[in-house]
Scaffold this active site. Structure first.
Site, PDB file in Angstrom:
ATOM      1  N   SER A   1     -10.167  -5.751  10.422  1.00 31.85           N
ATOM      2  CA  SER A   1     -11.425  -5.206   9.917  1.00 31.85           C
ATOM      3  C   SER A   1     -12.273  -6.353   9.386  1.00 31.85           C
ATOM      4  O   SER A   1     -11.779  -7.202   8.633  1.00 31.85           O
ATOM      5  CB  SER A   1     -11.185  -4.191   8.801  1.00 31.85           C
ATOM      6  OG  SER A   1     -10.610  -2.998   9.311  1.00 31.85           O
TER       7      SER A   1
ATOM      8  N   ARG B   1       2.311  -5.185  11.804  1.00 29.83           N
ATOM      9  CA  ARG B   1       1.581  -4.303  12.705  1.00 29.83           C
ATOM     10  C   ARG B   1       1.232  -4.988  14.029  1.00 29.83           C
ATOM     11  O   ARG B   1       1.360  -4.387  15.106  1.00 29.83           O
ATOM     12  CB  ARG B   1       0.311  -3.773  12.041  1.00 29.83           C
ATOM     13  CG  ARG B   1      -0.524  -2.910  12.990  1.00 29.83           C
ATOM     14  CD  ARG B   1      -1.713  -2.270  12.339  1.00 29.83           C
ATOM     15  NE  ARG B   1      -1.303  -1.196  11.436  1.00 29.83           N
ATOM     16  CZ  ARG B   1      -2.094  -0.215  11.049  1.00 29.83           C
ATOM     17  NH1 ARG B   1      -3.340  -0.158  11.474  1.00 29.83           N
ATOM     18  NH2 ARG B   1      -1.662   0.715  10.230  1.00 29.83           N
TER      19      ARG B   1
ATOM     20  N   GLU C   1      -6.143   0.034  15.403  1.00 30.64           N
ATOM     21  CA  GLU C   1      -6.843  -0.893  14.509  1.00 30.64           C
ATOM     22  C   GLU C   1      -5.883  -1.950  13.967  1.00 30.64           C
ATOM     23  O   GLU C   1      -4.835  -1.627  13.404  1.00 30.64           O
ATOM     24  CB  GLU C   1      -7.487  -0.116  13.362  1.00 30.64           C
ATOM     25  CG  GLU C   1      -8.314  -0.986  12.415  1.00 30.64           C
ATOM     26  CD  GLU C   1      -7.559  -1.346  11.146  1.00 30.64           C
ATOM     27  OE1 GLU C   1      -7.520  -2.551  10.845  1.00 30.64           O
ATOM     28  OE2 GLU C   1      -7.014  -0.448  10.491  1.00 30.64           O
TER      29      GLU C   1
ATOM     30  N   ARG D   1       2.745   1.618  10.238  1.00 36.57           N
ATOM     31  CA  ARG D   1       2.229   1.891   8.897  1.00 36.57           C
ATOM     32  C   ARG D   1       3.362   1.777   7.886  1.00 36.57           C
ATOM     33  O   ARG D   1       4.101   2.728   7.652  1.00 36.57           O
ATOM     34  CB  ARG D   1       1.607   3.292   8.846  1.00 36.57           C
ATOM     35  CG  ARG D   1       0.743   3.566   7.617  1.00 36.57           C
ATOM     36  CD  ARG D   1       0.246   5.006   7.595  1.00 36.57           C
ATOM     37  NE  ARG D   1      -0.655   5.283   8.682  1.00 36.57           N
ATOM     38  CZ  ARG D   1      -1.978   5.130   8.619  1.00 36.57           C
ATOM     39  NH1 ARG D   1      -2.537   4.701   7.506  1.00 36.57           N
ATOM     40  NH2 ARG D   1      -2.744   5.413   9.664  1.00 36.57           N
TER      41      ARG D   1
ATOM     42  N   ARG E   1       0.847  -1.198   0.000  1.00 37.64           N
ATOM     43  CA  ARG E   1       0.000   0.000   0.000  1.00 37.64           C
ATOM     44  C   ARG E   1       0.877   1.240   0.000  1.00 37.64           C
ATOM     45  O   ARG E   1       1.778   1.377   0.823  1.00 37.64           O
ATOM     46  CB  ARG E   1      -0.934   0.017   1.215  1.00 37.64           C
ATOM     47  CG  ARG E   1      -1.951  -1.122   1.193  1.00 37.64           C
ATOM     48  CD  ARG E   1      -2.879  -1.101   2.379  1.00 37.64           C
ATOM     49  NE  ARG E   1      -3.749  -2.282   2.371  1.00 37.64           N
ATOM     50  CZ  ARG E   1      -4.583  -2.595   3.353  1.00 37.64           C
ATOM     51  NH1 ARG E   1      -4.677  -1.822   4.416  1.00 37.64           N
ATOM     52  NH2 ARG E   1      -5.322  -3.683   3.265  1.00 37.64           N
TER      53      ARG E   1
END
Length: 425
Positions: A350, A388, A347, A273, A258
């Site tokens: 999801s 992460r 987070e 990130r 990403r």
């Protein structure tokens, strides 16, 4: 995408979804183009019918009548040809607009603008109570010699990471634990590529809209997906599925890439990130039934929670509001895991239910019990994402001497070790 017939008959509900999800699309414009397209098709069909009828008259016509009939046939052919550009333009415009129409959120979804309006549902696990000043992720990694952010930045630029020694083994152990755990719950393991064709990102719903976050390989017509959801969703693209094979449940591990466009300056330190990571994704194709879909939603959520519980990590479950759930989602929950150095939840997972919105784009269909061809429903959820998850794992399980407690679930993947690292003097 949504069924065009549904949009026509439920324009108010679709406009409401557009409003609460903050999607930039004009449904009235879509419906206008749709009406014009229907009119154009009807005109073309009428002229084609007249042309066919005219052609049948020519052989039976008298010599005096025949020239006029032939000329009429030519005129109709030219008129049909003249309408073709407008017909194709309307078809293309309508398709592009349909790809941007959001799904209808479930009635339980709170209306909100962004993640600040998400609703906490519950908290699980006990927050650590340290009798010492805890270190953060970067300090722990560097103190043990498990990372080298400076050197890897020279190789790969910012937002890259490198893990060494037991740090690398820990990352792989987490991945293998998650894959084994999900396989034990009936999910078919897949090891898949992150290299995908552009149309797969349209199928999954990432395009149009998320182009700036995707790495493109110029000259190869390939891109790098940010989740295994993308390639797995297109494995059966355009196929007629066997209803007896549904549901199909996969746990897919892949690289993930990403660009993090629009996040400049955010979470640049450490492992939070990064541009390239590894992810275990849960993905399900089930029958076109909301009740079954919601049941699978709870199953996927439960799997993710069970993984975090096995890793002995405190977390909370939040329901995403309309403005933070993405265009294609019917329902979405995030799981946020406790990060001691920041004294907040981050987070890490999801969970999403998309109804048939994604399957329509992909062409995932089957015949139901009545013989009718219907689109399946799809769901996805993070199993685990590294590096992460290592942030809360390292920080929550650190000990006063800088070593790391290994949860029992991970020990079989780390040679039985209960502690990682050496005491830091």
């Amino acid at each position: 995408m949504l069924d065009l017939k549904f949009i026509r008959e439920n324009a108010g509900a679709v406009k409401h979804a557009v409003e609460v999800k903050g999607v930039p699309i004009d449904i009235d414009e879509l419906l206008r183009i749709d009406r014009e397209l229907v009119d154009l098709k009807q005109r073309v069909e009428a002229m084609q019918a007249e042309r066919n009828a005219n052609a049948k008259l020519v052989p039976r016509a008298t010599p005096e009548e025949r020239p006029a009939l032939i000329q009429r046939g030519k005129d109709l052919a030219e008129e049909i040809k003249a309408l073709d550009p407008a017909l194709r333009a309307h078809e293309d415009n309508l398709k592009q607009l349909l790809l941007r129409v959001p799904n209808i959120p479930h009635a339980s979804v709170p209306v909100g603008k962004d993640d600040n309006d998400n609703v906490e549902l519950r908290r699980e696990g006990q927050l650590p109570a340290f009798e010492f000043t805890p270190r953060d992720q970067v300090d722990l990694l560097e103190s043990q010699g498990w990372s080298d952010f400076e050197r890897v930045a020279r190789v790969s630029g910012s937002r890259s990471y490198l893990l060494k020694g037991e740090g690398a083994l820990l990352e792989m152990a987490v991945q293998m634990f998650a894959m084994s755990f999900l396989a034990g719950r009936g999910f078919t393991p897949l090891s898949t590529t992150a290299l995908v064709r552009p149309e797969t990102l349209v199928n999954s719903g990432h395009f149009p809209g998320d182009e700036e976050s995707v790495y493109k390989l110029e000259g190869d017509e390939l891109m790098l997906a940010g989740t295994a959801e993308v390639p797995v969703n297109s494995l059966y693209a355009g196929e007629q599925l066997n209803a007896e094979q549904l549901p199909m449940a996969f746990s897919a591990i892949s690289g993930a890439f990403r660009r993090e466009a629009g996040s400049a300056g955010r979470d640049v330190r450490g492992l939070i990130r990064v541009h390239e990571f590894r992810k275990v994704e849960q993905y399900v194709i089930c029958r076109a039934d909301e009740q079954e879909g919601l049941k699978w939603f709870e199953t996927l959520l439960g799997n993710a929670e069970a993984i975090l519980q096995a890793l002995e990590l405190p977390y909370r479950v939040v329901q995403n509001c309309t403005g933070d759930m993405g265009a294609g989602k019917v329902l979405m929950y995030d799981i946020e895991t406790w990060v001691p150095s920041e004294a907040k939840y981050r987070e890490t997972h999801s969970c999403s239910y998309l109804g048939d919105w994604q399957a329509r784009r992909t062409g995932l269909r089957y015949r139901d019990e009545t013989g009718k061809m219907v689109y399946a429903h799809t769901l996805n959820n993070t199993g685990i994402a590294t590096p992460r998850i290592l942030v809360p794992l390292l920080e929550n399980h650190q000990r006063a001497d800088g070593t790391i407690h290994v949860p029992g679930a991970l020990r079989p993947y780390l040679g039985g070790r209960a502690v990682l690292g050496q005491p830091i003097r």
